[in-house]
Design a protein around this motif. Structure first.
Motif, PDB file in Angstrom:
ATOM      1  N   GLU A 186      -6.373  18.769  15.787  1.00  0.00           N
ATOM      2  CA  GLU A 186      -5.153  18.352  15.102  1.00  0.00           C
ATOM      3  C   GLU A 186      -5.300  16.932  14.553  1.00  0.00           C
ATOM      4  O   GLU A 186      -4.893  16.646  13.421  1.00  0.00           O
ATOM      5  CB  GLU A 186      -3.977  18.420  16.080  1.00  0.00           C
ATOM      6  CG  GLU A 186      -2.631  18.073  15.451  1.00  0.00           C
ATOM      7  CD  GLU A 186      -1.487  18.183  16.439  1.00  0.00           C
ATOM      8  OE1 GLU A 186      -0.365  17.827  16.068  1.00  0.00           O
ATOM      9  OE2 GLU A 186      -1.741  18.636  17.573  1.00  0.00           O
ATOM     10  N   GLU A 187      -5.899  16.040  15.357  1.00  0.00           N
ATOM     11  CA  GLU A 187      -6.107  14.668  14.893  1.00  0.00           C
ATOM     12  C   GLU A 187      -7.033  14.630  13.686  1.00  0.00           C
ATOM     13  O   GLU A 187      -6.800  13.882  12.728  1.00  0.00           O
ATOM     14  CB  GLU A 187      -6.687  13.823  16.029  1.00  0.00           C
ATOM     15  CG  GLU A 187      -5.724  13.595  17.187  1.00  0.00           C
ATOM     16  CD  GLU A 187      -6.391  12.896  18.349  1.00  0.00           C
ATOM     17  OE1 GLU A 187      -7.630  12.707  18.291  1.00  0.00           O
ATOM     18  OE2 GLU A 187      -5.685  12.537  19.312  1.00  0.00           O
ATOM     19  N   THR A 188      -8.082  15.449  13.726  1.00  0.00           N
ATOM     20  CA  THR A 188      -9.026  15.492  12.605  1.00  0.00           C
ATOM     21  C   THR A 188      -8.346  16.002  11.342  1.00  0.00           C
ATOM     22  O   THR A 188      -8.575  15.492  10.242  1.00  0.00           O
ATOM     23  CB  THR A 188     -10.221  16.389  12.959  1.00  0.00           C
ATOM     24  OG1 THR A 188     -10.823  15.926  14.168  1.00  0.00           O
ATOM     25  CG2 THR A 188     -11.262  16.379  11.847  1.00  0.00           C
ATOM     26  N   THR A 189      -7.496  17.017  11.505  1.00  0.00           N
ATOM     27  CA  THR A 189      -6.779  17.569  10.354  1.00  0.00           C
ATOM     28  C   THR A 189      -5.869  16.531   9.720  1.00  0.00           C
ATOM     29  O   THR A 189      -5.802  16.396   8.485  1.00  0.00           O
ATOM     30  CB  THR A 189      -5.953  18.795  10.788  1.00  0.00           C
ATOM     31  OG1 THR A 189      -6.818  19.764  11.376  1.00  0.00           O
ATOM     32  CG2 THR A 189      -5.240  19.411   9.595  1.00  0.00           C
ATOM     33  N   ILE A 190      -5.180  15.746  10.573  1.00  0.00           N
ATOM     34  CA  ILE A 190      -4.293  14.697  10.056  1.00  0.00           C
ATOM     35  C   ILE A 190      -5.097  13.630   9.315  1.00  0.00           C
ATOM     36  O   ILE A 190      -4.708  13.167   8.232  1.00  0.00           O
ATOM     37  CB  ILE A 190      -3.491  14.066  11.208  1.00  0.00           C
ATOM     38  CG1 ILE A 190      -2.520  15.099  11.800  1.00  0.00           C
ATOM     39  CG2 ILE A 190      -2.725  12.837  10.728  1.00  0.00           C
ATOM     40  CD1 ILE A 190      -1.801  14.620  13.040  1.00  0.00           C
ATOM     41  N   GLU A 191      -6.256  13.253   9.887  1.00  0.00           N
ATOM     42  CA  GLU A 191      -7.085  12.243   9.230  1.00  0.00           C
ATOM     43  C   GLU A 191      -7.600  12.732   7.886  1.00  0.00           C
ATOM     44  O   GLU A 191      -7.677  11.959   6.918  1.00  0.00           O
ATOM     45  CB  GLU A 191      -8.266  11.885  10.151  1.00  0.00           C
ATOM     46  CG  GLU A 191      -7.852  11.104  11.392  1.00  0.00           C
ATOM     47  CD  GLU A 191      -9.001  10.896  12.356  1.00  0.00           C
ATOM     48  OE1 GLU A 191     -10.108  11.387  12.058  1.00  0.00           O
ATOM     49  OE2 GLU A 191      -8.804  10.238  13.389  1.00  0.00           O
ATOM     50  N   LYS A 192      -7.941  14.014   7.806  1.00  0.00           N
ATOM     51  CA  LYS A 192      -8.412  14.560   6.518  1.00  0.00           C
ATOM     52  C   LYS A 192      -7.291  14.542   5.479  1.00  0.00           C
ATOM     53  O   LYS A 192      -7.519  14.256   4.302  1.00  0.00           O
ATOM     54  CB  LYS A 192      -8.917  15.995   6.726  1.00  0.00           C
ATOM     55  CG  LYS A 192     -10.258  16.075   7.451  1.00  0.00           C
ATOM     56  CD  LYS A 192     -10.697  17.522   7.606  1.00  0.00           C
ATOM     57  CE  LYS A 192     -12.045  17.620   8.300  1.00  0.00           C
ATOM     58  NZ  LYS A 192     -12.469  19.042   8.485  1.00  0.00           N
ATOM     59  N   GLU A 193      -6.087  14.854   5.940  1.00  0.00           N
ATOM     60  CA  GLU A 193      -4.952  14.835   5.009  1.00  0.00           C
ATOM     61  C   GLU A 193      -4.680  13.423   4.502  1.00  0.00           C
ATOM     62  O   GLU A 193      -4.389  13.212   3.332  1.00  0.00           O
ATOM     63  CB  GLU A 193      -3.708  15.404   5.703  1.00  0.00           C
ATOM     64  CG  GLU A 193      -3.769  16.903   5.959  1.00  0.00           C
ATOM     65  CD  GLU A 193      -3.809  17.714   4.690  1.00  0.00           C
ATOM     66  OE1 GLU A 193      -3.182  17.287   3.691  1.00  0.00           O
ATOM     67  OE2 GLU A 193      -4.482  18.772   4.689  1.00  0.00           O
ATOM     68  N   LEU A 194      -4.796  12.440   5.422  1.00  0.00           N
ATOM     69  CA  LEU A 194      -4.556  11.066   5.029  1.00  0.00           C
ATOM     70  C   LEU A 194      -5.644  10.537   4.104  1.00  0.00           C
ATOM     71  O   LEU A 194      -5.401   9.645   3.274  1.00  0.00           O
ATOM     72  CB  LEU A 194      -4.453  10.171   6.278  1.00  0.00           C
ATOM     73  CG  LEU A 194      -3.249  10.414   7.183  1.00  0.00           C
ATOM     74  CD1 LEU A 194      -3.346   9.565   8.443  1.00  0.00           C
ATOM     75  CD2 LEU A 194      -1.939  10.123   6.448  1.00  0.00           C
ATOM     76  N   ALA A 195      -6.852  11.092   4.253  1.00  0.00           N
ATOM     77  CA  ALA A 195      -7.971  10.615   3.445  1.00  0.00           C
ATOM     78  C   ALA A 195      -7.969  11.185   2.026  1.00  0.00           C
ATOM     79  O   ALA A 195      -8.683  10.682   1.154  1.00  0.00           O
ATOM     80  CB  ALA A 195      -9.293  10.965   4.138  1.00  0.00           C
TER      81      ALA A 195
END
Length: 297
Positions: free
Chosen positions: A283-292
């Motif tokens: 979930e954290e990785t998915t959020i970081e990808k969205e922010l990037a």
């Protein structure tokens, strides 16, 4: 002619037997008795091995055999007539019996399913822990270093720590190059970790001593050492898709908090993550990808 009065008369006695030999009537009676006893014990066995619903089905059959043949005994039992309803079909030891519809088992809700999955996951990690502990006692590669291999269950999953020891470090001082024995340890661990579907998290740790090289701190050192451990695990046959995270913590999480410079603080930590931890990282990785992602104008 004179008659001899002293001569005794000859008497011939004939005995007639009727009915022949004794016959086998007793055998027939005994066979009937044995059959009755067998039927009795079969009845006891059936009553002892059936459920309450199955007994109800058997009772319904004997009370209304015509329903079993598809013919209702009364209009109230016909489908669509009166207030009755068609009896439900219940499977019983391969046969079909008629009985009132039994309550269906309730389905498991999402929370119960998650609890069952977590219990299975925990059992899997416990089994891997036992396998690793057994290898520490039997593997020629691991036995000399078993004091430097620390295995325990934590909230994130199964943790395997390879720690430095005085005069026996995993890396050369300030280097990211694995010692030959460290690489051998990691290769063997990779083979065993492959036996569970769980992904792993790799973290590198250093002591608090600063590095003499400019522009290369303990943050870079700990991260690069974790990455070197990743390569050794893959060289040992561990599947690449099992890598969930590779990070460096420098000296921020010391093993010995009372002595930041203790060699034991220099370590590689491998956590075979449970499903909950893995889901959190995902979930954290998915959020970081969205922010990037670049924002549209």
């Amino acid at each position: 002619m004179a008659i001899d009065t002293n001569k005794q008369p000859i008497i011939i006695k004939k005995v007639f037997k009727s009915g022949g030999h004794h016959g086998g009537a007793w055998k027939i009676a005994f066979a009937d008795f044995a059959t009755a006893m067998m039927a009795f014990f079969m009845l006891l066995w059936i009553l002892g091995s059936t459920t309450k619903e199955q007994k109800a089905a058997i009772s319904e059959y004997f009370n209304n055999p015509s329903a079993f043949d598809g013919v209702s005994a009364s209009p109230s039992q016909n489908e669509g007539e009166g207030t009755g309803s068609k009896p439900a079909i219940i499977q019983f030891d391969g046969a079909v019996d008629m009985a009132p519809e039994a309550p269906q088992p309730t389905t498991l809700d999402q929370e119960q399913l998650e609890e069952m999955a977590a219990a299975q996951d925990q059992e899997r990690l416990e089994s891997l822990k036992e396998l690793l502990e057994k290898a520490l006692e039997q593997s020629e590669t691991l036995i000399p270093y078993k004091e430097q291999l620390l295995i325990d269950i934590v909230s994130e999953g199964l943790r395997i720590q390879i720690v430095d020891k005085e005069n026996r470090s995993m890396f050369d001082s300030g280097s990211t190059q694995l010692k030959s024995y460290t690489a051998a340890i990691l290769k063997e661990l990779g083979t065993m970790i492959n036996q569970v579907p769980n992904r792993i998290s790799l973290t590198g740790h250093t002591d608090a001593r600063p590095l003499a090289r400019g522009g290369f701190s303990n943050w870079e050192l700990s991260t690069e050492r974790a990455n070197s451990a990743r390569r050794a695990l893959l060289a040992g046959g561990m599947q690449e898709g099992k890598i969930g995270r590779v990070v460096g913590f420098a000296d921020t999480v010391p093993f010995d908090q009372s002595d930041p410079n203790n060699p034991i603080n220099r370590r590689i930590s491998i956590i075979v993550m449970n499903k909950k931890t893995d889901a959190t990282i995902h979930e954290e990785t998915t959020i970081e990808k969205e922010l990037a992602k670049p924002k549209s104008p």
